[in-house]
Design a protein around this motif. Structure first.
Motif, PDB file in Angstrom:
ATOM      1  N   ILE A  15       0.822  -1.215   0.000  1.00  0.00           N
ATOM      2  CA  ILE A  15       0.000   0.000   0.000  1.00  0.00           C
ATOM      3  C   ILE A  15       0.855   1.264   0.000  1.00  0.00           C
ATOM      4  N   ILE A  16       2.038   1.203   0.591  1.00  0.00           N
ATOM      5  CA  ILE A  16       2.864   2.406   0.640  1.00  0.00           C
ATOM      6  C   ILE A  16       3.502   2.736  -0.700  1.00  0.00           C
ATOM      7  N   SER A  17       3.411   1.842  -1.662  1.00  0.00           N
ATOM      8  CA  SER A  17       3.976   2.141  -2.975  1.00  0.00           C
ATOM      9  C   SER A  17       2.916   2.635  -3.966  1.00  0.00           C
ATOM     10  N   LEU A  18       1.661   2.768  -3.529  1.00  0.00           N
ATOM     11  CA  LEU A  18       0.623   3.312  -4.410  1.00  0.00           C
ATOM     12  C   LEU A  18       0.935   4.773  -4.706  1.00  0.00           C
ATOM     13  N   PRO A  19       0.633   5.249  -5.914  1.00  0.00           N
ATOM     14  CA  PRO A  19       1.010   6.608  -6.307  1.00  0.00           C
ATOM     15  C   PRO A  19       0.276   7.701  -5.543  1.00  0.00           C
ATOM     16  N   VAL A  20       1.042   8.738  -5.176  1.00  0.00           N
ATOM     17  CA  VAL A  20       0.506   9.946  -4.535  1.00  0.00           C
ATOM     18  C   VAL A  20       1.056  11.142  -5.314  1.00  0.00           C
ATOM     19  N   PRO A  21       0.429  12.320  -5.198  1.00  0.00           N
ATOM     20  CA  PRO A  21       0.947  13.491  -5.905  1.00  0.00           C
ATOM     21  C   PRO A  21       2.379  13.810  -5.472  1.00  0.00           C
ATOM     22  N   SER A  22       3.111  14.493  -6.321  1.00  0.00           N
ATOM     23  CA  SER A  22       4.480  14.886  -6.025  1.00  0.00           C
ATOM     24  C   SER A  22       4.548  15.619  -4.690  1.00  0.00           C
ATOM     25  N   GLY A  23       5.434  15.189  -3.819  1.00  0.00           N
ATOM     26  CA  GLY A  23       5.581  15.794  -2.502  1.00  0.00           C
ATOM     27  C   GLY A  23       4.619  15.259  -1.464  1.00  0.00           C
ATOM     28  N   GLY A  24       3.687  14.382  -1.867  1.00  0.00           N
ATOM     29  CA  GLY A  24       2.708  13.821  -0.934  1.00  0.00           C
ATOM     30  C   GLY A  24       3.299  12.694  -0.102  1.00  0.00           C
ATOM     31  N   THR A  25       2.608  12.347   0.960  1.00  0.00           N
ATOM     32  CA  THR A  25       3.039  11.236   1.803  1.00  0.00           C
ATOM     33  C   THR A  25       2.286   9.970   1.394  1.00  0.00           C
ATOM     34  N   THR A  26       2.838   8.825   1.770  1.00  0.00           N
ATOM     35  CA  THR A  26       2.217   7.553   1.412  1.00  0.00           C
ATOM     36  C   THR A  26       0.921   7.348   2.177  1.00  0.00           C
ATOM     37  N   LEU A  27       0.114   6.412   1.705  1.00  0.00           N
ATOM     38  CA  LEU A  27      -1.138   6.091   2.379  1.00  0.00           C
ATOM     39  C   LEU A  27      -0.852   5.493   3.747  1.00  0.00           C
ATOM     40  N   ALA A  28      -1.728   5.778   4.708  1.00  0.00           N
ATOM     41  CA  ALA A  28      -1.592   5.236   6.051  1.00  0.00           C
ATOM     42  C   ALA A  28      -1.825   3.731   6.027  1.00  0.00           C
ATOM     43  N   THR A  29      -1.105   3.028   6.873  1.00  0.00           N
ATOM     44  CA  THR A  29      -1.244   1.575   6.934  1.00  0.00           C
ATOM     45  C   THR A  29      -1.745   1.118   8.295  1.00  0.00           C
ATOM     46  N   GLY A  30      -2.337   2.048   9.067  1.00  0.00           N
ATOM     47  CA  GLY A  30      -2.862   1.703  10.382  1.00  0.00           C
ATOM     48  C   GLY A  30      -4.010   0.716  10.301  1.00  0.00           C
ATOM     49  N   GLY A  31      -4.449   0.280  11.451  1.00  0.00           N
ATOM     50  CA  GLY A  31      -5.502  -0.725  11.510  1.00  0.00           C
ATOM     51  C   GLY A  31      -6.825  -0.280  10.927  1.00  0.00           C
ATOM     52  N   SER A  32      -7.628  -1.242  10.577  1.00  0.00           N
ATOM     53  CA  SER A  32      -8.980  -1.051  10.070  1.00  0.00           C
ATOM     54  C   SER A  32      -9.083  -0.099   8.881  1.00  0.00           C
ATOM     55  N   PRO A  33      -8.334  -0.329   7.808  1.00  0.00           N
ATOM     56  CA  PRO A  33      -8.478   0.553   6.649  1.00  0.00           C
ATOM     57  C   PRO A  33      -9.874   0.427   6.041  1.00  0.00           C
ATOM     58  N   MET A  38     -17.498   5.860  -4.203  1.00  0.00           N
ATOM     59  CA  MET A  38     -18.433   6.961  -4.326  1.00  0.00           C
ATOM     60  C   MET A  38     -19.267   6.789  -5.597  1.00  0.00           C
ATOM     61  N   PRO A  39     -20.472   7.343  -5.634  1.00  0.00           N
ATOM     62  CA  PRO A  39     -21.340   7.199  -6.807  1.00  0.00           C
ATOM     63  C   PRO A  39     -20.712   7.711  -8.111  1.00  0.00           C
ATOM     64  N   ASP A  40     -19.797   8.683  -8.017  1.00  0.00           N
ATOM     65  CA  ASP A  40     -19.184   9.236  -9.226  1.00  0.00           C
ATOM     66  C   ASP A  40     -17.946   8.466  -9.675  1.00  0.00           C
ATOM     67  N   GLY A  41     -17.630   7.339  -8.990  1.00  0.00           N
ATOM     68  CA  GLY A  41     -16.508   6.504  -9.391  1.00  0.00           C
ATOM     69  C   GLY A  41     -15.253   6.696  -8.568  1.00  0.00           C
ATOM     70  N   ARG A  42     -15.171   7.771  -7.799  1.00  0.00           N
ATOM     71  CA  ARG A  42     -13.991   7.980  -6.957  1.00  0.00           C
ATOM     72  C   ARG A  42     -13.961   6.942  -5.840  1.00  0.00           C
ATOM     73  N   ILE A  43     -12.768   6.738  -5.270  1.00  0.00           N
ATOM     74  CA  ILE A  43     -12.597   5.840  -4.129  1.00  0.00           C
ATOM     75  C   ILE A  43     -12.011   6.660  -2.985  1.00  0.00           C
ATOM     76  N   VAL A  44     -12.565   6.505  -1.787  1.00  0.00           N
ATOM     77  CA  VAL A  44     -12.055   7.186  -0.603  1.00  0.00           C
ATOM     78  C   VAL A  44     -11.415   6.137   0.301  1.00  0.00           C
ATOM     79  N   HIS A  45     -10.215   6.458   0.832  1.00  0.00           N
ATOM     80  CA  HIS A  45      -9.477   5.547   1.725  1.00  0.00           C
ATOM     81  C   HIS A  45      -9.220   6.248   3.045  1.00  0.00           C
ATOM     82  N   ASN A  46      -9.375   5.521   4.136  1.00  0.00           N
ATOM     83  CA  ASN A  46      -9.028   6.015   5.459  1.00  0.00           C
ATOM     84  C   ASN A  46      -8.503   4.847   6.269  1.00  0.00           C
ATOM     85  N   ALA A  47      -7.538   5.136   7.141  1.00  0.00           N
ATOM     86  CA  ALA A  47      -7.004   4.117   8.051  1.00  0.00           C
ATOM     87  C   ALA A  47      -6.912   4.727   9.446  1.00  0.00           C
TER      88      ALA A  47
END
Length: 84
Positions: A15-33, A38-47
């Motif tokens: 998960i930490i190698s998934l692409p983020v914008p330039s200068g962004g931090t990697t996705l969180a890998t904490g528990g319970s991701p 979303m109805p418009d096709g986007r995906i929201v992630h939270n951990a």
């Protein structure tokens, strides 16, 4: 077929190698991701304990994950006498 809700099981990269914008931090890998389609096709992630959410506007698990920091960062408040 790309299934964004099961990318964690089929993606060779972590998960930490998934692409983020330039200068962004990697996705969180904490528990319970949580992944929320979303109805418009986007995906929201939270951990747990990340303090932010990531949005993938492409709808593909390999798309770029943009970080958003919600204004409410201290958690939810309990409403007195309502049990919520």
């Amino acid at each position: 077929m790309d299934d964004p809700l099961t990318f964690h099981a089929s993606c060779a990269a972590s998960i930490i190698s998934l692409p983020v914008p330039s200068g962004g931090t990697t996705l969180a890998t904490g528990g319970s991701p949580v992944l929320l389609p979303m109805p418009d096709g986007r995906i929201v992630h939270n951990a747990a304990n990340s303090g932010s959410v990531r949005v993938n506007e492409s709808g593909a698990s390999t798309g770029t994950w943009k970080q958003y920091r919600p204004r409410l960062t201290t958690g939810l408040r309990q409403v007195p006498r309502r049990g919520r």
